[in-house]
Design an enzyme around this catalytic site. Structure first.
Site, PDB file in Angstrom:
ATOM      1  N   SER A   1     -16.210  -1.027   5.149  1.00 10.40           N
ATOM      2  CA  SER A   1     -15.831   0.245   4.528  1.00 10.40           C
ATOM      3  C   SER A   1     -17.025   1.192   4.564  1.00 10.40           C
ATOM      4  O   SER A   1     -18.051   0.958   3.918  1.00 10.40           O
ATOM      5  CB  SER A   1     -15.392  -0.001   3.082  1.00 10.40           C
ATOM      6  OG  SER A   1     -15.313   1.236   2.401  1.00 10.40           O
TER       7      SER A   1
ATOM      8  N   HIS B   1     -13.264   0.961   8.404  1.00  7.18           N
ATOM      9  CA  HIS B   1     -12.361   1.411   7.352  1.00  7.18           C
ATOM     10  C   HIS B   1     -12.942   2.681   6.729  1.00  7.18           C
ATOM     11  O   HIS B   1     -14.092   2.683   6.292  1.00  7.18           O
ATOM     12  CB  HIS B   1     -12.261   0.286   6.318  1.00  7.18           C
ATOM     13  CG  HIS B   1     -11.338   0.526   5.184  1.00  7.18           C
ATOM     14  ND1 HIS B   1     -10.005   0.159   5.199  1.00  7.18           N
ATOM     15  CD2 HIS B   1     -11.546   1.080   3.962  1.00  7.18           C
ATOM     16  CE1 HIS B   1      -9.437   0.466   4.049  1.00  7.18           C
ATOM     17  NE2 HIS B   1     -10.345   1.030   3.277  1.00  7.18           N
TER      18      HIS B   1
ATOM     19  N   ASP C   1     -12.446   5.445   3.813  1.00  5.94           N
ATOM     20  CA  ASP C   1     -11.770   5.747   2.544  1.00  5.94           C
ATOM     21  C   ASP C   1     -11.752   7.253   2.318  1.00  5.94           C
ATOM     22  O   ASP C   1     -12.794   7.901   2.325  1.00  5.94           O
ATOM     23  CB  ASP C   1     -12.512   5.061   1.391  1.00  5.94           C
ATOM     24  CG  ASP C   1     -12.318   3.562   1.420  1.00  5.94           C
ATOM     25  OD1 ASP C   1     -11.162   3.117   1.291  1.00  5.94           O
ATOM     26  OD2 ASP C   1     -13.311   2.840   1.600  1.00  5.94           O
TER      27      ASP C   1
ATOM     28  N   MET D   1     -10.605  10.197  -0.324  1.00  8.22           N
ATOM     29  CA  MET D   1     -10.263  10.394  -1.749  1.00  8.22           C
ATOM     30  C   MET D   1     -10.124  11.887  -2.047  1.00  8.22           C
ATOM     31  O   MET D   1     -10.813  12.711  -1.440  1.00  8.22           O
ATOM     32  CB  MET D   1     -11.365   9.807  -2.631  1.00  8.22           C
ATOM     33  CG  MET D   1     -11.634   8.341  -2.365  1.00  8.22           C
ATOM     34  SD  MET D   1     -12.894   7.697  -3.485  1.00  8.22           S
ATOM     35  CE  MET D   1     -13.082   6.037  -2.835  1.00  8.22           C
TER      36      MET D   1
ATOM     37  N   HIS E   1      -7.766   4.935   5.093  1.00  4.48           N
ATOM     38  CA  HIS E   1      -7.102   4.597   3.823  1.00  4.48           C
ATOM     39  C   HIS E   1      -7.034   5.871   2.986  1.00  4.48           C
ATOM     40  O   HIS E   1      -8.044   6.313   2.449  1.00  4.48           O
ATOM     41  CB  HIS E   1      -7.939   3.501   3.144  1.00  4.48           C
ATOM     42  CG  HIS E   1      -7.487   3.097   1.784  1.00  4.48           C
ATOM     43  ND1 HIS E   1      -8.262   2.333   0.938  1.00  4.48           N
ATOM     44  CD2 HIS E   1      -6.329   3.336   1.100  1.00  4.48           C
ATOM     45  CE1 HIS E   1      -7.628   2.121  -0.187  1.00  4.48           C
ATOM     46  NE2 HIS E   1      -6.453   2.725  -0.125  1.00  4.48           N
TER      47      HIS E   1
ATOM     48  N   MET F   1      -6.393   7.763  -0.119  1.00  6.05           N
ATOM     49  CA  MET F   1      -6.193   7.716  -1.571  1.00  6.05           C
ATOM     50  C   MET F   1      -5.936   9.140  -2.021  1.00  6.05           C
ATOM     51  O   MET F   1      -6.768   9.786  -2.659  1.00  6.05           O
ATOM     52  CB  MET F   1      -7.429   7.089  -2.242  1.00  6.05           C
ATOM     53  CG  MET F   1      -7.446   5.571  -2.088  1.00  6.05           C
ATOM     54  SD  MET F   1      -9.047   4.840  -2.472  1.00  6.05           S
ATOM     55  CE  MET F   1      -9.840   5.006  -0.898  1.00  6.05           C
TER      56      MET F   1
ATOM     57  N   MET G   1      -4.915  -3.794  -2.674  1.00  2.00           N
ATOM     58  CA  MET G   1      -6.178  -3.478  -3.360  1.00  2.00           C
ATOM     59  C   MET G   1      -6.523  -4.599  -4.328  1.00  2.00           C
ATOM     60  O   MET G   1      -5.713  -4.955  -5.199  1.00  2.00           O
ATOM     61  CB  MET G   1      -6.068  -2.165  -4.131  1.00  2.00           C
ATOM     62  CG  MET G   1      -5.858  -0.919  -3.281  1.00  2.00           C
ATOM     63  SD  MET G   1      -7.213  -0.520  -2.178  1.00  2.00           S
ATOM     64  CE  MET G   1      -8.619  -0.487  -3.256  1.00  2.00           C
TER      65      MET G   1
ATOM     66  N   ASP H   1      -8.532  -5.368  -0.006  1.00  2.08           N
ATOM     67  CA  ASP H   1      -9.572  -4.322  -0.025  1.00  2.08           C
ATOM     68  C   ASP H   1     -10.224  -4.290  -1.398  1.00  2.08           C
ATOM     69  O   ASP H   1      -9.585  -3.932  -2.385  1.00  2.08           O
ATOM     70  CB  ASP H   1      -8.921  -2.964   0.305  1.00  2.08           C
ATOM     71  CG  ASP H   1      -9.941  -1.823   0.360  1.00  2.08           C
ATOM     72  OD1 ASP H   1     -11.151  -2.067   0.194  1.00  2.08           O
ATOM     73  OD2 ASP H   1      -9.500  -0.674   0.570  1.00  2.08           O
TER      74      ASP H   1
HETATM   75  C1  DX5 Z   1     -12.213   1.444  -2.932  1.00  2.00           C
HETATM   76  C2  DX5 Z   1     -12.117   1.399  -1.434  1.00  2.00           C
HETATM   77  C3  DX5 Z   1     -12.773   0.237  -0.823  1.00  2.00           C
HETATM   78  C4  DX5 Z   1     -14.218   0.110  -1.190  1.00  2.00           C
HETATM   79  C5  DX5 Z   1     -14.560  -1.334  -1.215  1.00  2.00           C
HETATM   80  O1  DX5 Z   1     -11.377   2.436  -3.422  1.00  2.00           O
HETATM   81  O2  DX5 Z   1     -10.785   1.405  -1.019  1.00  2.00           O
HETATM   82  O3  DX5 Z   1     -12.598   0.238   0.589  1.00  2.00           O
HETATM   83  O4  DX5 Z   1     -15.075   0.751  -0.306  1.00  2.00           O
HETATM   84  O5  DX5 Z   1     -15.841  -1.468  -1.701  1.00  2.00           O
HETATM   85  P1  DX5 Z   1     -16.331  -2.908  -2.195  1.00  2.00           P
HETATM   86  O6  DX5 Z   1     -16.198  -3.811  -1.010  1.00  2.00           O
HETATM   87  O7  DX5 Z   1     -17.734  -2.680  -2.593  1.00  2.00           O
HETATM   88  O8  DX5 Z   1     -15.445  -3.319  -3.328  1.00  2.00           O
HETATM   89 ZN    ZN Z   2     -10.321   1.293   1.163  1.00  2.00          ZN
END
Ligand code: DX5
Ligand code: ZN
Length: 239
Positions: free
Chosen positions: A16, A41, A43, A45, A74, A76, A145, A184
């Protein structure tokens, strides 16, 4: 790519990027690629579905141009529908929306598939599997998740891992060997073996890969742990 990974039965490791050194992202991408990551990956947001902000479509396009690994995005995002086209145009190979956030998750999946990307659905730790019932026929990836979305560095929630295992079993009973279940959050070299022993197909890891001693060593340790599980299935315990 996804289909061939499933056929090869190789456990998918997806770093990630929100946990990478952002001032050195090109080198981080080369490092994970050389170390044998299977995908990256990203993320995304929006400050609404989750409190923070991370990458946008321009950043995805830059990542796509800098790596030969599949780019998994991903989202969010509250109401992701108006944003799908931008992330598809940016080159997302897999595009994942949250079942809790989409107005029409089936329509999102169809839009993603029609654009030639792999459609995926994500669910929060507190969301029941039953919510996926109507969208499952339209996706090839379920992102379970195992931490609350929005933050890296949290401990893995065991109940969510149980849920991922139940989903794997349900998909097996449906004969859906085209769907990958990926967890994840909270995945580290020390627990990836136990996670793989539950039958899930892959994991996203941020802190567990980019934290000390660095991506190359952490991915190597993960592969080592995964090989041990393959040698003695059922022996692993989540730590
Ligand atoms: C959280 C993300 C994850 C995050 C995971 O909202 O979707 O991908 O980066 O981080 P770790 O592996 O540190 O939990
Ligand atoms: Zn993620």
């Amino acid at each position: 790519m996804l289909a061939s990974l499933l056929e090869s039965r190789r456990f998918v490791i997806a770093p990630s990027l929100m946990c990478a050194d952002l001032l050195d992202l090109g080198a981080e991408l080369r490092r994970v690629e050389t170390a044998g990551a299977d995908a990256v990956h990203v993320d995304v947001m929006d400050g609404r579905f989750v409190p923070g902000f991370t990458f946008g479509a321009d950043a995805v396009a830059r990542v796509k141009a800098a790596t030969s690994l599949p780019v998994c995005v991903h989202l969010m995002l509250e109401t992701p529908e108006p944003h799908l086209a931008a992330f598809l145009a940016a080159g997302a190979d897999e595009l994942i929306v949250h079942v809790e956030a989409a107005c029409d998750a089936v329509r999102c999946a169809e839009t993603i598939r029609t654009a030639g990307a792999v459609p995926g659905i994500a669910l929060r730790p507190g969301t029941a599997l039953e919510v996926l019932e109507e969208v499952l026929p339209f996706v090839q990836r379920v992102l379970v998740m195992t931490v609350a979305p929005g933050f890296a560095g949290q401990p893995l929630i065991l109940r969510a891992l149980d849920k991922a295992e139940r989903l794997v079993q349900r998909l097996r009973s449906l004969g859906r060997d085209d769907v990958a279940v990926v967890v994840d959050g909270g995945v580290k070299p020390s627990n990836v073996g136990a996670i793989a022993a539950r039958g899930v197909h892959g994991a996203v890891a941020g802190t567990g890969i980019f934290g000390a001693p660095g991506a190359a060593a952490n991915i190597a340790r993960m592969r080592d742990q995964l090989e041990r599980v393959a040698c003695s299935p059922g022996s692993a315990v989540v730590a």
